[in-house]
Write a protein that holds these residues in place. Structure first.
Motif, PDB file in Angstrom:
ATOM      1  N   LEU A  21      -4.657 -20.038   6.118  1.00  0.00           N
ATOM      2  CA  LEU A  21      -3.416 -19.655   5.435  1.00  0.00           C
ATOM      3  C   LEU A  21      -3.678 -19.300   3.978  1.00  0.00           C
ATOM      4  CD1 LEU A  21      -0.370 -19.414   5.760  1.00  0.00           C
ATOM      5  CD2 LEU A  21      -0.154 -21.773   4.973  1.00  0.00           C
ATOM      6  N   LEU A  24      -5.228 -15.988   3.869  1.00  0.00           N
ATOM      7  CA  LEU A  24      -4.236 -14.953   4.166  1.00  0.00           C
ATOM      8  C   LEU A  24      -3.382 -14.650   2.937  1.00  0.00           C
ATOM      9  CD1 LEU A  24      -2.782 -13.833   7.085  1.00  0.00           C
ATOM     10  CD2 LEU A  24      -0.976 -15.151   6.037  1.00  0.00           C
ATOM     11  N   LEU A  25      -3.046 -15.716   2.192  1.00  0.00           N
ATOM     12  CA  LEU A  25      -2.145 -15.514   1.064  1.00  0.00           C
ATOM     13  C   LEU A  25      -2.870 -14.992  -0.166  1.00  0.00           C
ATOM     14  CD1 LEU A  25       0.183 -18.630   1.328  1.00  0.00           C
ATOM     15  CD2 LEU A  25       0.602 -16.306   2.084  1.00  0.00           C
ATOM     16  N   THR A  26      -4.159 -15.310  -0.314  1.00  0.00           N
ATOM     17  CA  THR A  26      -4.834 -14.930  -1.558  1.00  0.00           C
ATOM     18  C   THR A  26      -5.596 -13.630  -1.439  1.00  0.00           C
ATOM     19  OG1 THR A  26      -6.647 -16.329  -0.906  1.00  0.00           O
ATOM     20  CG2 THR A  26      -5.036 -17.263  -2.415  1.00  0.00           C
ATOM     21  N   ARG A  27      -6.077 -13.308  -0.256  1.00  0.00           N
ATOM     22  CA  ARG A  27      -6.857 -12.079  -0.102  1.00  0.00           C
ATOM     23  C   ARG A  27      -5.950 -10.855  -0.152  1.00  0.00           C
ATOM     24  NH1 ARG A  27     -12.359 -11.998  -0.670  1.00  0.00           N
ATOM     25  NH2 ARG A  27     -13.201 -13.974   0.099  1.00  0.00           N
ATOM     26  N   ARG A  28      -6.428  -9.805  -0.768  1.00  0.00           N
ATOM     27  CA  ARG A  28      -5.644  -8.577  -0.757  1.00  0.00           C
ATOM     28  C   ARG A  28      -6.194  -7.563   0.229  1.00  0.00           C
ATOM     29  NH1 ARG A  28      -3.776  -6.607  -6.501  1.00  0.00           N
ATOM     30  NH2 ARG A  28      -5.970  -6.092  -6.735  1.00  0.00           N
ATOM     31  N   ALA A  94      -3.603  -4.526   0.804  1.00  0.00           N
ATOM     32  CA  ALA A  94      -2.329  -4.725   1.507  1.00  0.00           C
ATOM     33  C   ALA A  94      -1.150  -4.570   0.552  1.00  0.00           C
ATOM     34  CB  ALA A  94      -2.300  -6.108   2.147  1.00  0.00           C
ATOM     35  N   ASP A  95      -1.352  -4.895  -0.715  1.00  0.00           N
ATOM     36  CA  ASP A  95      -0.230  -4.817  -1.649  1.00  0.00           C
ATOM     37  C   ASP A  95       0.168  -3.390  -1.976  1.00  0.00           C
ATOM     38  OD1 ASP A  95      -0.318  -7.450  -1.613  1.00  0.00           O
ATOM     39  OD2 ASP A  95      -0.870  -7.775  -3.714  1.00  0.00           O
ATOM     40  N   ALA A  97       0.314  -1.034   0.194  1.00  0.00           N
ATOM     41  CA  ALA A  97       1.103  -0.473   1.300  1.00  0.00           C
ATOM     42  C   ALA A  97       2.499  -1.084   1.259  1.00  0.00           C
ATOM     43  CB  ALA A  97       0.420  -0.771   2.634  1.00  0.00           C
ATOM     44  N   SER A  98       3.286  -0.666   0.261  1.00  0.00           N
ATOM     45  CA  SER A  98       4.593  -1.294   0.109  1.00  0.00           C
ATOM     46  C   SER A  98       5.708  -0.251   0.115  1.00  0.00           C
ATOM     47  CB  SER A  98       4.630  -2.092  -1.191  1.00  0.00           C
ATOM     48  OG  SER A  98       4.426  -1.208  -2.265  1.00  0.00           O
ATOM     49  N   MET A 100       7.896   0.190   2.296  1.00  0.00           N
ATOM     50  CA  MET A 100       9.144  -0.313   2.892  1.00  0.00           C
ATOM     51  C   MET A 100       9.905  -1.207   1.923  1.00  0.00           C
ATOM     52  SD  MET A 100       9.356   0.761   6.046  1.00  0.00           S
ATOM     53  CE  MET A 100      10.024  -0.379   7.236  1.00  0.00           C
ATOM     54  N   LYS A 101       9.534  -1.135   0.664  1.00  0.00           N
ATOM     55  CA  LYS A 101      10.221  -1.937  -0.349  1.00  0.00           C
ATOM     56  C   LYS A 101      11.726  -1.633  -0.346  1.00  0.00           C
ATOM     57  CE  LYS A 101       9.537  -2.914  -5.249  1.00  0.00           C
ATOM     58  NZ  LYS A 101      10.783  -2.591  -5.858  1.00  0.00           N
ATOM     59  N   GLY A 102      12.517  -2.678  -0.410  1.00  0.00           N
ATOM     60  CA  GLY A 102      13.969  -2.489  -0.320  1.00  0.00           C
ATOM     61  C   GLY A 102      14.579  -2.025  -1.625  1.00  0.00           C
TER      62      GLY A 102
ATOM     63  N   ARG B 601      18.403  -7.508  -1.133  1.00  0.00           N
ATOM     64  CA  ARG B 601      17.445  -6.406  -1.218  1.00  0.00           C
ATOM     65  C   ARG B 601      16.164  -6.838  -1.940  1.00  0.00           C
ATOM     66  NH1 ARG B 601      16.711  -1.595  -4.626  1.00  0.00           N
ATOM     67  NH2 ARG B 601      17.658  -2.770  -6.303  1.00  0.00           N
ATOM     68  N   GLU B 604      13.099  -8.026  -0.144  1.00  0.00           N
ATOM     69  CA  GLU B 604      12.363  -7.040   0.667  1.00  0.00           C
ATOM     70  C   GLU B 604      11.365  -6.334  -0.260  1.00  0.00           C
ATOM     71  OE1 GLU B 604      12.862  -5.557   4.794  1.00  0.00           O
ATOM     72  OE2 GLU B 604      13.454  -7.328   3.653  1.00  0.00           O
ATOM     73  N   THR B 605      10.245  -7.017  -0.543  1.00  0.00           N
ATOM     74  CA  THR B 605       9.365  -6.495  -1.586  1.00  0.00           C
ATOM     75  C   THR B 605       8.378  -5.470  -1.083  1.00  0.00           C
ATOM     76  OG1 THR B 605       7.889  -8.310  -1.134  1.00  0.00           O
ATOM     77  CG2 THR B 605       9.443  -8.613  -2.937  1.00  0.00           C
ATOM     78  N   GLY B 606       8.154  -5.455   0.228  1.00  0.00           N
ATOM     79  CA  GLY B 606       7.117  -4.571   0.755  1.00  0.00           C
ATOM     80  C   GLY B 606       5.740  -5.188   0.664  1.00  0.00           C
ATOM     81  N   GLN B 607       5.634  -6.402   0.115  1.00  0.00           N
ATOM     82  CA  GLN B 607       4.341  -7.077  -0.029  1.00  0.00           C
ATOM     83  C   GLN B 607       4.154  -8.019   1.161  1.00  0.00           C
ATOM     84  OE1 GLN B 607       2.472  -7.062  -3.225  1.00  0.00           O
ATOM     85  NE2 GLN B 607       3.715  -5.259  -3.639  1.00  0.00           N
ATOM     86  N   ILE B 608       3.222  -7.674   2.029  1.00  0.00           N
ATOM     87  CA  ILE B 608       3.117  -8.416   3.288  1.00  0.00           C
ATOM     88  C   ILE B 608       2.735  -9.868   3.027  1.00  0.00           C
ATOM     89  CG2 ILE B 608       0.707  -7.846   3.741  1.00  0.00           C
ATOM     90  CD1 ILE B 608       1.807  -7.322   6.666  1.00  0.00           C
ATOM     91  N   ARG B 609       1.991 -10.128   1.931  1.00  0.00           N
ATOM     92  CA  ARG B 609       1.544 -11.500   1.690  1.00  0.00           C
ATOM     93  C   ARG B 609       2.698 -12.383   1.255  1.00  0.00           C
ATOM     94  NH1 ARG B 609      -2.818 -11.836  -2.158  1.00  0.00           N
ATOM     95  NH2 ARG B 609      -1.612 -10.366  -3.377  1.00  0.00           N
ATOM     96  N   TYR B 611       5.672 -12.036   2.439  1.00  0.00           N
ATOM     97  CA  TYR B 611       6.360 -12.352   3.689  1.00  0.00           C
ATOM     98  C   TYR B 611       5.669 -13.526   4.376  1.00  0.00           C
ATOM     99  CZ  TYR B 611       8.414  -7.715   3.177  1.00  0.00           C
ATOM    100  OH  TYR B 611       9.061  -6.626   2.697  1.00  0.00           O
TER     101      TYR B 611
END
Lengths: 102, 629
Positions: A21, A24-28, A94-95, A97-98, A100-102, B601, B604-609, B611
């Protein structure tokens, strides 16, 4: 044959899960995220096997085989997605690819 | 006779087929299906009419029940058709004239991309109209009544890409709706007090329960008159009909001239017992007719647009029918309905051919000299125009209109004033009819003819022209052969007119005055548009002439008045009242949703980590809750 106490096995599984975990949280890098995910999956599997051994039931091992199969499928799909993502964004971050940001 | 149900069934089948599969058919197939279904229905009605004449059913009435529609408590509403001489004649005219106009449409609309939609609507219209005419109870009649209103709306806005056409359609729908509401209240009143909606039972009970002049009968009569006035474009609801000319010309011919707009005449004739019980309501019908026929006549005199001029002429001619109903000359009204259907449909079809051959030019002042260019159109239009004006002896319009004019005075319910107005109306009719003919066909050519109508368009016109000539010989005045085939036949359904012989003027004298008015009208038109066009032009330029011209042209300022009186206050209130309590509740809900959305809204950051972290954290909380609580 000396048996490993269940507590030890569960502790190991817990440590592995926490490690996964944290990774998962620290790696980009998305590849490392996937690897951390594998670690977490196997930690869960280990917990199942240990529990199965404790109760003398085969179910724990059966579930582990299920997890293994699922992990294989997940890696196949996951890597394909990673490839597609690399095509689109030219990066494995991964950061980044955002979209889908709301 | 038991084939009666086929008359509405064929057009309905045609409508369903065209609506479902029309776009996949070729234009030719669409025309064949569209015109064919109405043709079959015309054949069936001719066959039934033949049977009716040869061996009339008992009591000259035949009822066919198809199935049970509604059966609630004491209310029994079957889908049943009632055939008597009145509905038979109306149905015959609607299906036969309808068929001719459908054939014409096959030529007129052959290049329109939406031809299948057009024929689907037209078929639906014929089906609704026939349902209206044959309905044995008032609810089924109302179904047809609203059905024709719907088709009228759909066809006025047929070329929906132009917002003006959609506006005209909405106007027609809303204005007739005012009348429909009044009619609906009338139906409620009749059902409340007489306990049935079956027309024949209703008539019998009304005659039995209500004395002459009873306030209930007057109220019912006036409420039904409201519906008739809306549908038939009579004062004060006539403003929609001229705007309805935005639709394709065959539509104007079929719906807004020959058939639908006479539904009000049919309704009053159908409910004649109520009006006999309510002389004051009947008198109102006559007054409405007399007022409409004069006002619309003046408006028709000033229109530059050929279709609008014809539309006002329709309003004016239906005014004659109302006048006839108002003096109890029921058969005369139906007689004029029939001849009017022939010649007015023909006038519109002729106008359609003119408009199409001149690149959709509708302004008569830009036409002229078409007599040699379009001979078939000229001769048929001339015949129809003469029938409309009522040229003596040879045309159908002379016999039907002459009958109305005479009975406006001679009937026991007749009055001198009605007769005077009717004769003055003949003068107006003659003047505006010949104005149209002189402006379009005489003088020098001002536009180039680029296209000549095909056979599909000219043949129906020739048939209608023949009918406009011979259609009147079924009822001639006493001094001209004294044929009364038509009225004798109708008297099985409608009471004959009660002629007040003691004071009445003779028919011959009345016809003489009509002829004189006609000649004066013709002379005025000839003087103003052939002999001295420059005199007319200077007349309209003078201050008084110009003001009058604009006043009449705008339909006596009716639209202006309704805009100020009804449309503006509603619009003003809608604007002022935009933020009232009810409105704020709904905007409040919308605001709340938006505020909530803005808050959520952000997660919904788009940052998978993030989530993943949120999932892990949430699981921790969940486990903690399960373990420690």
């Amino acid at each position: 044959m000396a048996t490993v106490p269940m507590m030890h096995a569960l502790l190991l599984a817990g440590i592995l899960f926490a490690l996964g975990l944290v990774g998962l949280l620290t790696r980009r890098n998305i590849l490392f995220i996937l690897m951390s995910l594998e670690v977490m999956l196997n930690a869960a599997g280990l917990a199942f096997v240990a529990a199965g051994a404790r109760w003398g039931q085969a179910d724990g091992q059966v579930v582990f085989i299920f997890i293994l199969t699922m992990a294989a499928a997940e890696v196949a799909v996951g890597l394909a997605l990673v490839l597609r993502m690399y095509h689109r964004t030219k990066t494995l971050d991964a950061d980044r690819a955002s979209e889908m940001k709301g | 006779m038991n084939l009666l149900w086929l008359i509405p069934a064929f057009p309905i089948a045609g409508f369903l087929f065209l609506a479902l599969a029309g776009t996949r058919l070729s234009r030719r197939a669409v025309s064949i299906v569209g015109a064919g279904s109405v043709g079959l229905s015309a054949l069936v009605s001719l066959w039934i009419a033949g049977q009716f004449f040869v061996s009339p059913p008992a009591g000259y009435a035949y009822t066919q029940t198809i199935w049970n529609w509604l059966d609630v408590g004491s209310l029994h509403l079957p889908i049943a058709f009632y055939l008597d001489p009145l509905s038979l004649i109306m149905t015959l005219v609607v299906t036969c004239v309808g068929f001719l106009i459908h054939v014409y449409s096959a030529g007129y609309m052959s290049e329109d991309e939406d031809i299948s939609r057009f024929f689907a609507y037209m078929n639906l219209f014929v089906a609704s109209m026939v349902t209206l005419l044959l309905a044995s109870n008032l609810v089924l009649l109302l179904l047809g009544w609203e059905g024709v209103g719907l088709c009228s709306y759909l066809l006025i806005g047929f070329w929906y890409r132009d917002p003006a056409n959609g506006y005209a359609g909405r106007k027609a729908f809303i204005v007739t709706r005012v009348g429909d509401t009044s009619m609906l209240i009338g139906l409620f009143l009749l059902y409340r007090h007489l306990g049935t909606l079956d027309i024949q039972t209703l008539m019998a009970r009304a005659a039995h329960q209500w004395p002459v002049g009873s306030p209930l009968a007057v109220a019912a009569g006036l409420l039904l008159l409201g519906g008739a006035v809306g549908k038939s474009a009579q004062l004060p609801l006539q403003t929609w009909l001229p705007d309805a000319m935005a639709g394709p010309t065959p539509t104007s011919a079929l719906i807004h001239a020959a058939t639908m707009v006479t539904a009000g005449v049919y309704l009053i004739a159908r409910m004649h017992v109520i009006y006999q019980l309510a002389p004051s309501a009947q008198f109102t019908v006559g007054v409405v007719g007399a007022a409409t026929l004069t006002l619309a006549g003046f408006s028709a005199l000033t229109q530059p647009d050929i279709k609008r001029a014809l539309a006002y002429s329709t309003v004016s001619q239906i005014g004659y029918m109302f006048l006839a109903l108002g003096v109890g000359a029921w058969s005369a009204a139906i007689f004029h309905f029939m001849t009017h259907a022939f010649f007015k449909a023909l006038l519109f079809l002729g106008a359609g051919m003119i408009i199409e051959s001149l690149h959709h030019e509708q302004n008569m002042f830009k036409m002229g000299g078409l007599r040699k260019e379009l001979p078939v159109v000229f001769w048929t239009f001339l015949i129809a125009g003469c029938a409309l004006a009522g040229v003596p002896l040879v045309t159908a319009g002379f016999y039907s209109k002459g009958l109305i004019v005479w009975q406006a005075e001679a009937s026991s319910a007749g009055r001198w004033g009605f007769w005077l107005v009717a004769v003055f109306g003949v003068f107006l009719t003659s003047a505006y009819t010949f104005r149209i003919i002189f402006l379009t066909f005489f003088g020098e050519a001002k536009s180039h003819v680029h296209k000549r109508p095909g056979l599909a368009m000219t043949v129906p016109c020739i048939v209608l022209a023949v009918l406009s000539l011979v259609g009147g010989f079924v009822k001639t005045p006493e001094f001209l052969g004294n044929i009364h085939l038509f009225t004798d036949f109708l008297h099985h359904a409608l009471p004959p007119v009660a002629v007040a012989h003691a004071r009445a003027m003779s028919e011959l004298a009345s016809e003489g005055w009509v002829t004189l008015a006609l000649i004066v009208g013709f002379a005025v038109a000839y003087f103003c548009y052939i002999e001295r066009p420059e005199f007319t032009a200077s007349l309209t330029r003078s201050a008084l002439g110009n003001a009058l011209h604009r006043f009449w042209k705008s339909d006596w300022g009716m639209d202006w008045l309704y805009d100020r009186l009804l449309v503006w206050p509603v619009m003003w209130f809608a604007r002022v009242d935009a933020g009232d309590a009810v409105d704020s509740i709904y905007t409040g809900i919308a605001r709340l949703c938006e505020w909530f959305y803005q808050g959520v809204r952000r997660t919904e950051t788009g940052q998978i980590r993030w989530y993943a972290a949120a999932i892990a954290f949430g699981t921790l909380i969940f486990v903690a809750v399960v373990l420690f609580l």
